[in-house]
Design an enzyme around this catalytic site. Structure first.
Site, short mmCIF file in Angstrom:
data_model
loop_
_atom_site.label_atom_id
_atom_site.label_comp_id
_atom_site.label_asym_id
_atom_site.label_seq_id
_atom_site.Cartn_x
_atom_site.Cartn_y
_atom_site.Cartn_z
N ARG A 121 30.65 -7.69 120.78
CA ARG A 121 31.07 -7.29 121.52
C ARG A 121 30.97 -5.72 121.24
O ARG A 121 31.60 -4.49 122.05
CB ARG A 121 32.18 -7.08 122.42
CG ARG A 121 31.84 -8.21 123.56
CD ARG A 121 33.96 -8.40 124.15
NE ARG A 121 33.70 -9.71 124.71
CZ ARG A 121 34.78 -10.86 124.12
NH1 ARG A 121 34.79 -10.23 123.11
NH2 ARG A 121 34.87 -11.98 124.25
N LYS A 143 19.63 4.56 124.43
CA LYS A 143 19.58 4.08 124.83
C LYS A 143 18.76 2.86 123.99
O LYS A 143 18.16 3.13 123.36
CB LYS A 143 17.61 4.40 125.52
CG LYS A 143 18.29 5.50 126.88
CD LYS A 143 16.90 5.55 127.81
CE LYS A 143 17.60 6.63 129.21
NZ LYS A 143 16.02 6.96 130.34
#
Lengths: 365, 365
Positions: A121, A143
């Site tokens: 995570r 990104k």
């Protein structure tokens, strides 16, 4: 010894990070300060590894460095390849305190960043871009992602790196076609928000395609400064940042149509910017002299000005329908309000868009 | 008409969201307010769809609702199944303004949440958990992800839902084994931070395993309140939140060893909590009377108290080495400082851990 040329900061509060630009950085510049734990996983590909892996390892001298080598190329920017990174991390028992390092071009950077965003995570990562395109664009701004057969970069995350290290010496190993692809994104910054930079580019383009070190370092610095400024204002692309996608809506359609890797991303963006300029001209936003000026720059950079010969207007429309900028079924495009000023809009007329697609597609139906 | 029983708020600043608990909510309660655009994608599985899909659709009456039905079970919590969600989103041309809805148990919720975190770099989602385990634990708090063959939940993201809708009527369709699995997480809250709740659970356990609606609604409400409180204090698990993993380090090892889906998550957590309690007792943190009390509660909930018969201490050590709580190679465990008080620690002695593994494993080497 390395030669430090420029240092920039991407200002994002507690997620701020430096972009360090110089000659001979790989193997010399110490990145250990950007690593919190003791574990480092360098992710690279089979083209870059023989050239720069040993030097990259030397940037983390006091850490435990593991390596995973991916196959090269945009066609491998998918789940299967991403899983190779997770396999390596788990086999080497990397914990949540590991740091990933992307050593390579945009594909390696996007995949490593997404792996870092998703492993346990979320773990930190560092960008060491080795192509012009990744140095001026994809390594900065957070990104990350992979492609899906139905759309480019459709699966990913916003995940900022801890640092970006740019060694301009790596450009000497690039094929000319990749330098041209990188120049597409460089030209983009001039077109959307920096006319002085565009003027400079017109003068410097011959040196740039000729691999002139000084000109390339200047182009990288000014591009990164532009990108850092935009990202600091709009990290998650709620507005301004979308203007960085000039040419990308058309370009992504070209890349998806051609099959990932057959057109370089920058090549598709080059053609896409011409198409966006054409719509802008038809809307009366830029003059035909402006259009011709942009076409000359694209040609000087040795970028393609037309999409694949067998691509039709219908192919474009269907591939552009899932673009990330669209809102509730409305196609949105980045157009040029003027040279040096871009706007994200859904107000371009369907007739003008259609005329542009007809003009650029050699295969009409 | 539905009967609203409880409303809770998970307090996370601009990412705050409500947990709505009631009877007969599905098909009656309007969730359109939590959907920003016009597109909705309901993600469910082939067991839940025949039972609740039509009712779930009715909660989004004025939206364009598409559906993707996944195969049921923990063994499908992987890339391949996750990709079915992306396939459906792209085939139906869902944009960044879509909202995903997870209708099902923890597997559907975790995968839908991760798909929402990753699709076009992040879209919103809503949780409609239909199992006790997902209602009391996994649907709240934003942990999303998938399994890797080498470790459970190793790939994922923190991504909070827009809302959680709990219809206690869905529990009537559950097999008793799944209710017991859910009760493991309920018992956990009592053990780690709420002795009054644990006292209540000892009294109410017979009713709970007997599907008593009122008792189950109370258990769900108190569990969600506990989880919401912990998540609000430590969203990204930098400290306190890790105590919610009581029993999970041992439990994940059991699940991975047994093959995903052969042990229910809650069953593995039940056994894992006994093992954590055993280490805690050996450390002298809880008394043997405390240990026996916990064992009685686990037995009353019909949960297994021993790991798989063929699992060895070495299997545990190797599978626990990649646990997300570990720091720089040090194994960290959640142990009980007392009944009602948990602590994340790497200070448990190797000898005590080893003694616990020996005591619980029937296959010693």
């Amino acid at each position: 010894m390395y030669k430090l040329l420029h240092t920039l900061q991407v200002e994002l509060g507690e997620r701020s990070y430096p972009i360090v630009i110089g000659e001979g950085m790989l193997g010399e510049y110490d990145l250990s300060n950007y690593v919190r734990g003791s574990q480092v996983m360098i992710v690279t590909n089979d083209v870059v590894a023989p050239l720069y892996l040993e030097q990259a390892k030397a940037c983390f001298s006091d850490k435990n460095v593991d390596v995973v080598v991916l196959p090269d190329g945009e066609k491998h920017k998918n789940w299967q390849t991403l899983n190779l990174i997770f396999d390596a991390l788990l086999e080497k028992q990397h914990t949540r305190r590991t740091t990933l390092v992307a050593l390579g071009g945009g594909v390696v950077g996007d995949m490593t960043g997404f792996a870092a965003a998703s492993y346990q995570r979320g773990v930190p990562f560092i960008q060491i871009p080795t192509t012009l395109l990744s140095q001026v664009d994809s390594s900065v701004g957070g990104k990350t992602g992979i492609n899906h057969p139905l759309g480019k970069n459709m699966v990913g995350a916003f995940h900022q790196p801890e640092a970006v290290l740019i060694d301009t010496n790596t450009l000497h190993s690039l094929p000319p076609r990749e330098v041209s692809a990188g120049l597409a994104e460089v030209i983009k910054y001039g077109l959307i928000r920096d006319t002085a930079f565009l003027d400079w580019l017109e003068q410097a383009m011959d040196q740039l395609v000729d691999f002139d070190s000084k000109a390339l370092a200047e182009a990288i610095f000014r591009s990164c400064a532009c990108k850092a400024d935009v990202v600091a204002q709009d990290e998650k692309e709620n507005g301004l940042r979308a203007t960085l996608n000039l040419g990308h809506t058309f370009g992504h359609a070209i890349e998806t149509f051609a099959g990932y890797g057959n057109w370089l991303h920058g090549e598709a963006v080059g053609t896409g910017m011409m198409m966006a300029a054409d719509v802008s001209a038809r809307e009366g936003w830029i003059s035909s002299a402006d259009y011709d000026r942009i076409l000359r720059i694209i040609r000087k950079a040795n970028l393609p000005e037309l999409p694949p010969a067998n691509m039709t207007p219908a192919d474009f429309m269907s591939l552009m329908a899932v673009d990330k900028k669209n809102v509730d079924g409305m196609l949105r495009l980045v157009l040029l309000r003027a040279v040096g000023e871009a706007e994200v809009t859904s107000r371009a007329s369907a007739a003008n868009l259609s005329a542009t697609l007809s003009a650029f597609c050699r295969q009409k139906t």
